[in-house]
Every structure is written in structure tokens, then in C-alpha cells.
Scaffold this active site. Structure first.
Site, mmCIF file in Angstrom:
data_model
loop_
_atom_site.group_PDB
_atom_site.id
_atom_site.type_symbol
_atom_site.label_atom_id
_atom_site.label_comp_id
_atom_site.label_asym_id
_atom_site.label_seq_id
_atom_site.Cartn_x
_atom_site.Cartn_y
_atom_site.Cartn_z
ATOM 1 N N ASP A 1 -4.613 -4.628 6.055
ATOM 2 C CA ASP A 1 -4.994 -5.449 4.915
ATOM 3 C C ASP A 1 -3.861 -6.412 4.562
ATOM 4 O O ASP A 1 -2.709 -5.996 4.391
ATOM 5 C CB ASP A 1 -5.309 -4.561 3.704
ATOM 6 N N SER B 1 0.851 -1.194 0.000
ATOM 7 C CA SER B 1 0.000 0.000 0.000
ATOM 8 C C SER B 1 0.883 1.239 0.000
ATOM 9 O O SER B 1 1.685 1.421 -0.907
ATOM 10 C CB SER B 1 -0.951 -0.035 1.204
ATOM 11 N N THR B 2 0.789 2.077 1.024
ATOM 12 C CA THR B 2 1.536 3.335 1.068
ATOM 13 C C THR B 2 3.034 3.080 0.919
ATOM 14 O O THR B 2 3.622 2.330 1.683
ATOM 15 C CB THR B 2 1.284 4.060 2.396
ATOM 16 N N HIS C 1 -2.649 -1.065 -3.309
ATOM 17 C CA HIS C 1 -3.732 -0.094 -3.162
ATOM 18 C C HIS C 1 -3.421 1.105 -4.059
ATOM 19 O O HIS C 1 -2.511 1.893 -3.772
ATOM 20 C CB HIS C 1 -3.852 0.360 -1.709
ATOM 21 N N MET D 1 -0.032 1.202 5.157
ATOM 22 C CA MET D 1 -0.748 1.560 6.374
ATOM 23 C C MET D 1 -1.935 0.628 6.566
ATOM 24 O O MET D 1 -2.607 0.261 5.610
ATOM 25 C CB MET D 1 -1.223 3.007 6.286
#
Length: 350
Positions: free
Chosen positions: A289, A167-168, A193, A286
Site C-alpha cells: 500500500d 503501517s506495521t 493502518h 508490511m
């Protein structure tokens, strides 16, 4: 706790007002200033010392990318790009993330008429995630050479599948991993993401650099060695079997673990379909997930890896997976590709 101090940079007075209002609605955030262009923004960064900056991607009469490059070289700070859902917006934003921007927030199509109201939580979460991130100064004006290509191995004798979630900070992390893969590496499925449209542009950028074939996943496509399949930005990605072949499955559906595409959805499918013939990897991001899905993969006999805290932009997803027991081995990002290849090579020998 001290509030997160945010500087908003956008050439539109209306957008500055909307973003300020949305962010100020959260008690943990303080908008300390706004700027219509880089010249004003530069002075406000010096005067206000913000924790996070939101930066418009497309601003007439200025080069936001050049400004970002200077910021990340001279005064590294967490930056969230505010982009439109257009092909050009995606290309410019991906370049910004290569330069060190932490995340991207997409403007709703009806932004000027109040379309932001349903996206306040997303924007707030991205700013909070950025505030937790580690950013590093750019070197060589942001042009990083690709990682050294791994020694080519032959994997024809194994049906191992590699599944990665991020993600991030994941755009750059995935770039580093994928560019280290040889052309005949085991097939890889990825959930990052990322907004719609951006996933296709991201895959195309990587495909132009990598030795493997990188593409946005489509439904019902055979999974082949030497290929990397990235989940579409608005659809879940899973794997399924058709006889002896592994196939992709992309589909719409509700958010899972707060996301679509969801890492948990991908990992759970790989655990069920591939069992011990898989390697699961969770990178920077973050939230949680992927934590439960990675645990399911490990319990099914797969090898599982997590990016270590020191190399993560945000040590959230790998930490959650580790605490749950899903991470078999934790490694710095620079060692992830080699470890994936080693695990698959060892299986091929057997």
C-alpha cells in the site's frame, strides 16, 4: 520453510481456543503453546522459544503492560496485542506499541459467538507480519525521550504539503517524526493502518507531546500550517482544493490496496491536487500500500522519501515503493524529519 511458532497469552480459555484454531488453520503457522497469565507465559517463552506472541490487552488480575515491558527489555520478541474496540483498550494498546509491540488485532464485538470467522485472514496476516519484523530491546524501561526539536523555520511563503503513509511499526515511527517538527512546520496529512477509535487516541497522545497540533482528520476541514491530520481508522483520507485553500476529505468506501484507510488513496489525491508542491514519505509497513501512490507523486513532481531497511520494523511498503521507482531518496528514520523540513525550507527560499 520453518513454520512461524506462536504463543497465545489470554486469560480466557475460550479466546485461547478461538485464536489457536484460527492461527492453526494456516499451514505456515504453528501454535506451540498457550498461557492464561504472565507467570505461565514467562516459563513457556523460555521453554518453547516462540517466534511471535499474541498478548491480550485487558486481563483481570494482571498487568499485561508491565509484562510486555519486561519481555521487550529482557527477551525482545514480536508481539501482537489482542485488544477490544474500547477507549480503554485503545489507550492501553497504544502504550503497548510504544513499548515495542508490533501490531494490534481487535476482537470483534461478537467474538464469543463466532464473530472471529470473518477476521481470520487479518489475524494471520498480522502474525506473519510480526514474524518478519525487527524488534529491539527497550532501554530506560521503555521511556524514550522525545527527539531533539528541529530548529524553527518560517514556512509561510510555501504551500507545500507533506503526506506520509505507514503501517506495521508506524505508530512509533510517526511519533519520532512528528515530535521533531517545529510549531510552524508545513501541514502534514497521514494515513497509518490503525483500527477505528485507535486513530483518535493516537492523535490525542501525540498532540500532548508535539509542538505541532495533531488531530484525527474530519471531513471538509481547512489544512493549516503547524497541523498534522491523521486519517480515521475506518475512513479514507484525501485532500482537495477550495479556491486557494487545501481541504481534507474523509469518506467511507471499499478497501484499496487491501486497506481502509489506504495510503495509495491519500498519495494519489496529493499527486493530483498538489503536484510538485508536496513531499511524500513512506515509512515502515508490511505489503505494498502506497507504492503506486508514491510513484504518482514523484511523477507529478513531488519530492519522495522512503525509510531505509535498517531502521524499518518491516521493510515491506518502502521496499515495494522503491522497487516501483516511487522513492527518490531513502533515509534512516532519524533523518526523515530533518529532510522533510529541508525540502520545504528550500522551496520557501525559492
Amino acid at each position: 520453510m520453518a513454520k512461524i511458532r506462536v504463543l497465545i497469552v489470554d486469560d480466557s480459555a475460550l479466546m485461547r481456543q478461538i485464536l489457536s484454531s484460527l492461527l492453526s488453520s494456516d499451514p505456515a503457522i504453528e501454535v506451540v503453546g498457550t498461557a492464561p497469565d504472565p507467570l505461565v507465559a514467562r516459563e513457556k517463552i523460555k521453554a518453547l522459544n516462540p517466534d511471535v506472541m499474541t498478548l491480550d490487552v485487558e486481563m483481570p488480575g494482571m498487568d499485561g503492560i508491565a509484562f510486555l515491558e519486561k519481555v521487550m527489555t529482557l527477551r525482545p520478541m514480536p508481539v501482537v496485542m489482542v485488544s477490544s474496540l474500547t477507549e480503554h483498550g485503545a489507550e492501553v494498546t497504544l502504550r503497548a506499541m510504544e513499548l515495542g509491540a508490533v501490531d494490534v488485532f481487535c476482537k470483534p464485538a461478537d467474538a464469543a459467538s463466532g464473530g472471529f470467522s470473518g477476521h481470520a485472514k487479518e489475524l494471520i496476516d498480522k502474525v506473519k507480519g510480526a514474524a518478519m519484523s525487527r524488534v529491539k530491546a527497550l532501554v530506560n524501561h521503555g521511556i524514550r525521550p522525545p527527539p531533539k526539536l528541529a530548529v524553527t523555520q518560517i514556512y509561510k511563503s510555501t504551500d507545500r504539503l507533506v503526506a506520509i503513509g505507514s503501517s506495521t511499526g508506524g505508530v512509533e515511527a510517526l511519533r519520532d517524526v512528528i515530535l521533531a517538527l517545529p510549531p510552524d512546520s508545513p501541514p502534514m496529512v497521514i494515513t497509518q493502518h490503525i483500527p477505528p477509535r485507535f486513530s483518535a487516541s493516537f492523535a490525542e497522545r501525540l498532540n500532548g507531546l508535539a509542538a505541532v497540533r495533531v488531530k484525527e482528520a474530519i471531513d471538509n476541514e481547512r489544512i493549516l500550517a503547524g497541523h498534522v491530520y491523521i486519517a480515521p481508522g475506518d475512513r479514507h483520507l484525501t485532500v482537495k482544493r477550495s479556491g486557494a485553500a487545501l481541504m481534507t476529505h474523509t469518506f467511507d468506501g471499499p478497501l484499496t490496496s487491501g486497506h481502509k484507510p489506504s495510503v495509495d488513496v491519500l498519495f494519489h489525491s496529493v499527486a493530483e491536487v498538489c503536484g510538485s508542491n508536496a513531499v511524500g514519505v513512506i515509512l515502515t509497513g508490511m505489503g505494498r500500500d502506497g507504492a503506486e501512490g508514491l510513484l504518482a507523486m514523484r511523477q507529478a513532481g513531488a519530492n519522495t522519501l522512503g525509510e531505509d531497511e535498517a531502521s524499518c520494523v518491516v521493510y515491506g511498503m518502502p521496499k515495494a515503493a522503491k522497487e516501483l521507482g516511487g522513492v527518490e531518496k531513502e533515509l534512516p528514520l532519524t533523518h526523515i524529519a530533518d529532510e522533510i523540513l529541508k525540502l520545504c525550507r528550500d522551496t520557501a527560499r525559492h
